[in-house]
Enzyme design. Structure first.
Site, PDB file in Angstrom:
ATOM      1  CG  HIS A  58      42.616  -3.031  38.389  1.00  0.00           C
ATOM      2  ND1 HIS A  58      42.395  -3.689  37.207  1.00  0.00           N
ATOM      3  CD2 HIS A  58      43.625  -3.684  38.994  1.00  0.00           C
ATOM      4  CE1 HIS A  58      43.221  -4.700  37.107  1.00  0.00           C
ATOM      5  NE2 HIS A  58      43.983  -4.729  38.179  1.00  0.00           N
ATOM      6  CD  GLN A  59      41.667   2.567  32.663  1.00  0.00           C
ATOM      7  OE1 GLN A  59      42.245   2.265  31.633  1.00  0.00           O
ATOM      8  NE2 GLN A  59      41.370   3.812  32.960  1.00  0.00           N
ATOM      9  CG  ASP A  60      43.085  -5.965  32.147  1.00  0.00           C
ATOM     10  OD1 ASP A  60      42.026  -6.409  31.662  1.00  0.00           O
ATOM     11  OD2 ASP A  60      44.193  -6.461  31.918  1.00  0.00           O
ATOM     12  CG  LEU A  61      38.696  -6.773  38.824  1.00  0.00           C
ATOM     13  CD1 LEU A  61      39.935  -7.169  39.609  1.00  0.00           C
ATOM     14  CD2 LEU A  61      37.699  -6.075  39.721  1.00  0.00           C
ATOM     15  CG  ASN A  65      44.959  -8.854  35.439  1.00  0.00           C
ATOM     16  OD1 ASN A  65      45.953  -9.462  35.056  1.00  0.00           O
ATOM     17  ND2 ASN A  65      44.325  -8.000  34.676  1.00  0.00           N
TER      18      ASN A  65
END
Length: 75
Positions: A58-61, A65
């Site tokens: 998960h590159q956008d925690l 989100n």
């Protein structure tokens, strides 16, 4: 949920969850109590374990989100 991490453009699809994000909930209600924070962190950790076990990252925690977040979560 489905995913194709080996596609030319890797993708992941999840179920739609209706409700405010953690970011929205904190902005509207203030910080949650410590017990709620512990449950939240445990849930996020469990989700990340599953994501990583599937070979994904998960590159956008971030708080916006983190879902679901209900009005009763502060109880």
């Amino acid at each position: 949920m489905d995913a194709d991490p080996d596609a030319a453009i890797p993708w992941l699809a999840t179920a739609y969850i209706c409700g405010p994000s953690l970011h929205q909930a904190v902005a509207e209600r203030g910080p949650p109590p410590p017990a709620t924070v512990r449950r939240l962190v445990a849930g996020v950790a469990e989700a990340l374990i599953g994501i990583h076990a599937a070979g994904l990252v998960h590159q956008d925690l971030k708080p916006s989100n983190v879902l679901p977040w209900t009005a009763t979560a502060w109880a």
